[in-house]
Design a protein around this motif. Structure first.
Motif, PDB file in Angstrom:
ATOM      1  N   GLY B 247      55.233  44.924  42.325  1.00 29.89           N
ATOM      2  CA  GLY B 247      54.831  43.901  41.359  1.00 29.89           C
ATOM      3  C   GLY B 247      54.872  42.516  41.974  1.00 29.89           C
ATOM      4  O   GLY B 247      53.933  41.725  41.835  1.00 29.89           O
ATOM      5  N   ALA B 248      55.964  42.233  42.677  1.00 28.88           N
ATOM      6  CA  ALA B 248      56.103  40.902  43.269  1.00 28.88           C
ATOM      7  C   ALA B 248      54.997  40.660  44.291  1.00 28.88           C
ATOM      8  O   ALA B 248      54.387  39.580  44.341  1.00 28.88           O
ATOM      9  CB  ALA B 248      57.479  40.759  43.904  1.00 28.88           C
ATOM     10  N   ALA B 249      54.728  41.677  45.100  1.00 31.82           N
ATOM     11  CA  ALA B 249      53.688  41.526  46.120  1.00 31.82           C
ATOM     12  C   ALA B 249      52.320  41.346  45.460  1.00 31.82           C
ATOM     13  O   ALA B 249      51.506  40.520  45.880  1.00 31.82           O
ATOM     14  CB  ALA B 249      53.678  42.754  47.026  1.00 31.82           C
ATOM     15  N   ARG B 250      52.083  42.118  44.408  1.00 33.38           N
ATOM     16  CA  ARG B 250      50.795  42.065  43.733  1.00 33.38           C
ATOM     17  C   ARG B 250      50.565  40.674  43.130  1.00 33.38           C
ATOM     18  O   ARG B 250      49.474  40.120  43.226  1.00 33.38           O
ATOM     19  CB  ARG B 250      50.806  43.118  42.615  1.00 33.38           C
ATOM     20  CG  ARG B 250      49.533  43.272  41.843  1.00 33.38           C
ATOM     21  CD  ARG B 250      49.853  44.149  40.636  1.00 33.38           C
ATOM     22  NE  ARG B 250      48.656  44.639  39.991  1.00 33.38           N
ATOM     23  CZ  ARG B 250      48.089  45.813  40.266  1.00 33.38           C
ATOM     24  NH1 ARG B 250      48.586  46.586  41.187  1.00 33.38           N
ATOM     25  NH2 ARG B 250      47.017  46.186  39.614  1.00 33.38           N
ATOM     26  N   THR B 252      52.019  37.841  43.981  1.00 31.01           N
ATOM     27  CA  THR B 252      51.853  36.825  45.026  1.00 31.01           C
ATOM     28  C   THR B 252      50.401  36.806  45.479  1.00 31.01           C
ATOM     29  O   THR B 252      49.799  35.751  45.656  1.00 31.01           O
ATOM     30  CB  THR B 252      52.770  37.135  46.231  1.00 31.01           C
ATOM     31  OG1 THR B 252      54.075  37.433  45.758  1.00 31.01           O
ATOM     32  CG2 THR B 252      52.814  35.948  47.183  1.00 31.01           C
ATOM     33  N   ASP B 253      49.861  37.993  45.658  1.00 31.92           N
ATOM     34  CA  ASP B 253      48.460  38.108  46.061  1.00 31.92           C
ATOM     35  C   ASP B 253      47.546  37.606  44.947  1.00 31.92           C
ATOM     36  O   ASP B 253      46.556  36.935  45.201  1.00 31.92           O
ATOM     37  CB  ASP B 253      48.148  39.574  46.371  1.00 31.92           C
ATOM     38  CG  ASP B 253      46.715  39.782  46.815  1.00 31.92           C
ATOM     39  OD1 ASP B 253      46.428  39.535  47.997  1.00 31.92           O
ATOM     40  OD2 ASP B 253      45.878  40.190  45.964  1.00 31.92           O
ATOM     41  N   GLN B 255      48.275  35.387  42.490  1.00 32.80           N
ATOM     42  CA  GLN B 255      48.345  33.949  42.253  1.00 32.80           C
ATOM     43  C   GLN B 255      49.122  33.262  43.381  1.00 32.80           C
ATOM     44  O   GLN B 255      48.528  32.736  44.305  1.00 32.80           O
ATOM     45  CB  GLN B 255      48.985  33.681  40.876  1.00 32.80           C
ATOM     46  CG  GLN B 255      49.010  32.232  40.453  1.00 32.80           C
ATOM     47  CD  GLN B 255      47.611  31.649  40.285  1.00 32.80           C
ATOM     48  OE1 GLN B 255      46.672  32.344  39.884  1.00 32.80           O
ATOM     49  NE2 GLN B 255      47.435  30.391  40.645  1.00 32.80           N
ATOM     50  N   ASP B 300      37.584  37.584  43.741  1.00 30.09           N
ATOM     51  CA  ASP B 300      38.477  37.609  44.892  1.00 30.09           C
ATOM     52  C   ASP B 300      38.478  38.988  45.550  1.00 30.09           C
ATOM     53  O   ASP B 300      38.391  39.125  46.769  1.00 30.09           O
ATOM     54  CB  ASP B 300      39.880  37.218  44.405  1.00 30.09           C
ATOM     55  CG  ASP B 300      40.879  37.141  45.555  1.00 30.09           C
ATOM     56  OD1 ASP B 300      40.431  36.951  46.706  1.00 30.09           O
ATOM     57  OD2 ASP B 300      42.076  37.286  45.305  1.00 30.09           O
ATOM     58  N   ARG B 386      41.251  30.212  41.632  1.00 31.44           N
ATOM     59  CA  ARG B 386      42.619  30.677  41.481  1.00 31.44           C
ATOM     60  C   ARG B 386      43.594  29.508  41.340  1.00 31.44           C
ATOM     61  O   ARG B 386      44.536  29.546  40.549  1.00 31.44           O
ATOM     62  CB  ARG B 386      42.989  31.512  42.717  1.00 31.44           C
ATOM     63  CG  ARG B 386      44.389  32.082  42.712  1.00 31.44           C
ATOM     64  CD  ARG B 386      44.650  32.870  43.989  1.00 31.44           C
ATOM     65  NE  ARG B 386      44.406  32.059  45.176  1.00 31.44           N
ATOM     66  CZ  ARG B 386      45.277  31.163  45.665  1.00 31.44           C
ATOM     67  NH1 ARG B 386      46.443  30.994  45.097  1.00 31.44           N
ATOM     68  NH2 ARG B 386      44.983  30.452  46.745  1.00 31.44           N
TER      69      ARG B 386
END
Lengths: 707, 488
Positions: B247-250, B252-253, B255, B300, B386
């Protein structure tokens, strides 16, 4: 052009006396006709007889050489009426169709030809579409044989028996001046095997000879008082003559020992299944040496009373193996035994199921039940059945559906979209591939009344506000829909919407050409537009759509038809070529062009796995075999995502539907250019360089702010 | 009585070459002096349905004029060849596979039936159950992914099946006899021989197993910001950590690191209730919701280099071919306004006059050729929005919904964490774009409105009802039924 070509196989029809013929049931039938000196053949395609028509068509050069006339009839009624050529002249003729539906269509002509009787042998080959794989109502041709007094042959399902029965059928027809039906079950049409051929025989008289020397006999025409005489003639002359012929020529066969306390009477077509069932309970072997007497009815109508009495005499019980209902033969056997004052008990539907196909397992169980009651000494022991390891719930059903890229699919996608806007209409469906619309995922269609009867099936709906929609295929349209549907709607000032699905062929039966086919056919007249015929019978509101994949145009035209102020029938002719046929034509041509180094463009579709969320709306609007699902690669999502596999033919529906229905932006179309030209390559290089540069910068920026 | 025949049933789908396979087997047996008979049931079954080809083989000296059956009889089939896993299941269901007699040769890959494909969530039948039954019921089971084998060999599945039949040794014929049958057939001889050979080898070596599903390992941080986020994740229960890392990686990608930080803030509040399952499920669904699919996100994803490569790979483009990729986008006035600053977007959507004027401009679907410069630049600009996403109307709307949902989870968790978990899972109803999104949101709101008064099982049932059909009929009936029960 038909789906399957028999060009190579029909060469085997030239085999002469003593040579071994190998092939499929329908080819064997054709060989049998040629050996019997047939003068003309006709018929109408439909499973399981379609391939027989294709064989006839592909054998046309040989038929011409022999002086045999062949035509692909407009309907089964046309084919049956063709038998008129055998009424006055010693011409042997054969026609073929799918039964029982085809026999229904043909019944007017059949009644006439059966009433007046024939001079030359008249053979009607009916493909009995009963049991597994059937697409029609489960009824018996036997009823037609009885009511019209035509004879019904049901030969054992091996090529030798079938071919013999073709020859004997003609002789029986001539001996009794009666048309004869030869019934072939689905698998018998396609069973492979071999038999020793005879020489082909050119007809003694050709249809041209007959036309040049017409003869006339008003007593053969169904008009009072001749029709009353026909009935008497049937009973007093033709029926006894037929019974004599069947007995004299020993068309019915006996297997097993001559005597026994119990015996079995079986329809010829079921003999092999029965023998296997007996084998499995240890009462027969692979050569049919049964341990109890069997009387095999290769002629199921008429029965031969003396043979029946001889077989039953001295037995306590006889099992009659008769598929389908009502049990006509069982009834008649009981009558014959009463008349002969025999006390043998006839056992049939009390141990065998009243409905459904008599498969090997059904007969094994039925025979066992019969033997336990009437011959316990030879009855097999009762076995407890093992419970199945899987239940029907575990194995998903595979209802028939439209092929990959089918041009009919977008029509129903558009209908679904109209349904969302205007609410559901009553939809009168028809026979043909388009009937798959009633199945998932479309669920469109309320009734279907018969081939070409889509519009007629909607004619009772007099709308006040909401119009009914009738669907009709091009095959059904030419079969009878033009008159029974469109003409009727014009005359009765119907307000229904008729959607004619024109895919260029009689596609459901294997892609045979019809009047409106776009292909040029060297031996038939094609390219007669449906729209012209429709206007010709007085329809004014006619729209044609030449690309069914244009979902928006389809949707808007349908909406217009449903809401237009004008009264009278609204006809939409939606045309795009059957994709099966198109691919058969285009695929080899493209492969050749690629090999030759020419520029070839091919489209195919795909789904982006990272934007697809797994709702499958697209699938519910399409059902294309190439649009499937696969596991979700997203670690946080569980639902499988949509996926286009490599069988995609790039018909364009996925894109059109996602626009028209405002679906997700996951679909993409890849236009692939093989053997690109200079301009393609330059464009590619420039774009590739610039886009690649931008992408590298974007990747770098993303890496900088990444997790 | 000695039984001297071999019976073979082939269960295949239309277009898989079951007829070709049957013809090869007939030719093979006849060339070796056997009597061979084949039958089939063509017709509608061939149009994407499943169909059976049936073959009987008898040695020539066994009978002068054998009486052969035209359909398989349960308990009397020696070899069953199924071109797909559920077809093998169907053979078992129909009783063709018996423990004392049947060699079952089946492909383990799946061709999904329409009911499985068109389900609104996951409608797939259980492959494990069928595979287990194959092992239990057959005398011998040879199962491998024949579709993958065909792709590897550059051939078709019928030749793989023919090879597997040879490899099974269930027929008394030599390899050369099989190959001769393919040659005699005269069609695509080289490709078919390749496939035959691959099938034969696979039949001798393969263990019957289902095609595996890849499980993505949790991402590892690559930046300082990422490491800081990953450190925060370690404070969560062990079970929830993989989802939280994904979730955190997603996000970050999606936003930026701050947004991922907001995600962990929200998640930590829920983790406080001390139910690992609740935290795990919230981690998953919160990440999905916070990465809602707006036009910025779609643009994106569509222009990334990795996506271009994936498309080339998926449509199997070779280096000497040129490919152009077109997207089917349908931005309506609503989606455009959602991307605008909240005040402006709201103003347009709330003004009937402006809506009337602007709507026609966004009524048509666009063919967006991403591989052309013009459209690539357009999408790039859109993806670049974004930076302003936090100001957009959609952002405001979604964050409000998320907060309301998290509030409901927390309220429920205080008294019943199982119920809270089901409420967290209800987010799964909201997915997709356009009409699909609106339908999902509506269902979500219906279930959420009912949830506080229900228990966990009842919420799960309502969710299943929402996914039963896309008209909302089942859900409405379930809600009405619940109300009736409540009143009674």
């Amino acid at each position: 052009m038909a789906e399957r070509s028999f060009k190579k196989e029909v060469e085997r029809l030239r085999l002469g006396a003593g040579e071994t013929f190998e092939g499929e049931g329908i080819l064997a039938v054709t060989k049998g006709l040629l050996e019997a000196g047939v003068a003309y053949v006709g018929g109408y395609q439909g499973s399981p007889i379609s391939h027989l028509m294709d064989v006839f068509a592909d054998a046309d050069p040989l038929l011409k050489e022999l002086g045999v006339h062949f035509e692909a009839s407009a309907s089964e009624a046309t084919a049956a009426a063709m038998l008129a050529a055998s009424v006055n002249y010693p011409l042997r003729g054969a026609v073929a169709w799918k039964s029982v539906v085809g026999t229904n269509v043909a019944s007017d002509a059949l009644s006439n030809v059966a009433s007046g009787g024939v001079t030359g042998g008249a053979l009607i080959i009916v493909g009995e579409d009963y049991g597994e794989g059937s697409s029609i109502m489960q009824e018996r041709t036997h009823a037609f044989a009885m009511k019209s007094q035509m004879w019904l042959l049901d030969p054992r399902p091996n090529l030798r028996s079938i071919v013999d029965m073709v020859a004997k059928g003609f002789e029986l027809s001539e001996a009794s001046n009666t048309p004869v039906m030869l019934e072939l079950r689905v698998r018998a049409c396609h069973v492979t095997g071999r038999f020793t051929a005879k020489d082909n025989v050119p007809p003694l008289m050709t249809v041209a000879d007959a036309a040049n020397r017409p003869t006339r006999d008003t007593e053969r025409i169904v008009l009072p008082p001749a029709n009353f005489l026909h009935e008497v003639e049937k009973i007093e002359k033709r029926w006894p003559a037929a019974v004599d012929f069947v007995a004299r020529e020993r068309l019915n066969e006996r297997f097993g020992p001559a005597e026994g306390d119990v015996g079995i009477i079986v329809q010829g077509g079921l003999f092999n299944t029965l023998n296997r069932a007996l084998e499995l309970v240890g009462l027969s072997d692979i050569e049919g040496n049964a341990r109890l007497p069997i009387y095999c009815l290769n002629v199921t109508y008429p029965l031969v009373p003396d043979e029946v009495a001889d077989f039953c005499r001295g037995k306590s019980a006889v099992l009659i193996v008769e598929e389908g209902q009502p049990e006509f033969i069982e009834h008649e056997l009981n009558t014959l035994l009463r008349r002969a004052d025999l006390q043998t008990r006839i056992v049939g539907k009390d141990v065998l199921p009243r409905a459904g196909e008599y498969s090997g397992a059904v007969l094994r169980d039925g025979v066992a039940k019969f033997l336990r009651a009437w011959a316990p000494t030879i009855a097999p022991p009762e076995e407890s059945a093992t419970p199945p390891a899987v239940t029907p719930k575990d194995v998903p059903q595979r209802p028939a559906g439209f092929c990959t890229g089918c041009p009919e699919r977008p029509i129903f996608t558009a209908m679904k979209l109209v349904e969302r806007e205007l609410g559901p209409s009553h939809v009168s469906a028809d026979i043909g591939c388009h009937l798959f619309s009633i199945l998932p995922p479309f669920h469109i269609g309320n009734t279907t009344m018969g081939y070409g009867l889509g519009s007629a099936g909607a004619s009772a709906f007099r709308p006040e506000g909401k119009r009914a929609i009738a669907v009709m295929g091009d095959g059904g349209f030419w079969h009878n829909g033009l008159t029974s549907g469109i003409g009727n709607a014009v005359f009765n000032k119907d307000d229904t919407v008729t959607l004619i699905v024109d895919n260029g062929y009689s596609a459901a039966t294997g892609g045979q050409d019809i009047l409106s086919s776009r292909a040029t056919n060297p031996v038939r007249a094609t390219n007669h537009p449906i729209a012209r015929a429709v206007r010709g019978v007085g329809a004014d509101w006619v729209r044609t759509i030449d690309r069914t994949y244009d979902v928006k145009a389809m949707r808007d035209t349908l909406k217009e038809a449903l809401t237009a102020k004008e009264k009278g029938p609204k006809v939409i002719v939606a045309s795009s070529e059957c994709m099966l046929n198109r691919q058969r034509r285009e695929k080899p041509a493209k492969a050749k062009a690629i090999k030759a180094g020419r520029r070839v463009v091919r489209d195919r579709f795909g789904v982006d796995p990272d934007t697809c969320t797994g709702d499958h709306s697209c699938i519910r609007l399409s059902g294309c075999p190439s649009l499937t699902i696969k596991p979700n690669p997203d670690p946080l999502r569980r639902d499988p995502i949509a996926h286009v596999d490599n069988s995609c033919v790039g018909c364009g529906l996925c894109g059109e539907a996602s626009h028209a229905a405002v679906l997700c932006p996951s679909f993409y179309r890849a236009r692939i250019v093989t053997n690109p030209d200079r301009w393609d390559r330059i464009k590619q290089r420039v774009r590739g360089a610039l886009i690649g540069w931008m992408q590298r910068r974007m990747d770098a920026a993303r890496a900088a702010r990444a997790f | 009585m000695e039984r001297r025949r071999i019976t073979i049933a082939i269960l295949a789908l239309g277009g898989q070459g079951g007829g070709v396979l049957a013809d090869w087997i007939l030719a093979l047996a006849e060339a070796k002096g056997w009597r061979a008979q084949g039958t089939s049931v063509p017709g509608v079954a061939q149009r994407t349905g499943s169909t059976i080809y049936y073959i009987e083989l008898v040695p020539d000296d066994a009978a002068a004029d054998p009486v052969l059956a035209l359909m398989p009889v349960p308990g009397d089939v020696d070899i069953v060849i199924a071109s797909e896993l559920m077809e093998a299941g169907r053979a078992i269901l129909r009783g063709f596979v018996t423990r004392d007699q049947t060699t079952l040769i089946g492909s383990t890959h799946r061709i999904f039936a329409i009911a499985e494909k068109s389900a609104m969530a996951d409608g797939r039948a259980s492959s494990e159950r069928i595979l287990a039954a194959c092992g239990e019921r057959a005398k011998r089971f040879i199962g491998f992914d024949m579709d993958a084998e065909a792709a590897r060999a550059g051939s078709v599945i019928s030749s793989i099946m023919f090879g597997a039949l040879a490899g099974s040794g269930a027929l008394p014929f030599a390899r050369a006899d099989y190959e001769q049958a393919i040659r005699a057939g005269g069609i695509a001889i080289d490709a078919n021989l390749r496939g035959f050979s691959a099938g034969l080898a696979a039949a001798k070596t393969s263990e019957a197993a289902l095609p595996g599903e890849a499980v993505a390992p949790p991402p590892r941080p690559t930046t300082a910001a990422g490491r800081a986020l990953a450190d925060r994740v370690t404070a969560l229960p062990q079970d929830a950590q993989p989802n939280a890392l994904h979730g955190a990686a997603r996000l970050t990608d999606y936003q930026d690191a701050d947004y991922a930080g907001l995600y962990l803030d929200r998640l930590t509040l829920v983790a406080g209730f001390g139910d690992p399952l609740l935290t795990t499920e919230t981690a998953r669904h919160l990440a999905l919701w916070m990465s809602y699919e707006d036009t910025i996100r779609v643009a994106d994803l569509k222009i990334r280099a990795s996506r271009f490569a994936r498309v080339r790979d998926e449509v199997r483009v070779s280096d000497d071919q040129v490919v152009a990729v077109t997207e089917f986008m349908h931005p309506r006035l609503r989606e455009v306004c959602e991307t605008l600053p909240a005040a402006l977007g709201r103003a347009i959507l709330h003004s009937p006059r402006l809506t009337r004027i602007l709507e026609p401009l966004f009524r048509k679907g666009r063919h967006v050729e991403t591989t052309s410069l013009r459209w690539f630049l357009m999408l790039r600009i859109l993806a670049g929005m974004r930076r302003f996403r936090r100001a957009s109307l959609r952002y405001a709307e979604e964050q409000a919904r998320i907060e309301a949902w998290l509030g409901a989870i927390r309220d429920a968790a205080a008294r019943d964490t199982a119920l809270a978990t089901e409420i967290a899972r209800t987010q799964g109803l909201v997915k997709g774009y356009g009409d699909t999104f609106e339908r999902g949101l509506k269902n979500f709101e219906i279930v959420m409105a009912a949830a506080p008064a229900l228990d966990a099982d009842a919420v799960a049932r309502l969710r299943a009802a929402a996914l039963a059909d896309d008209q909302g009929t089942t859900l409405a009936a379930a809600i009405a039924g619940g109300e009736r029960r409540a009143m009674a």
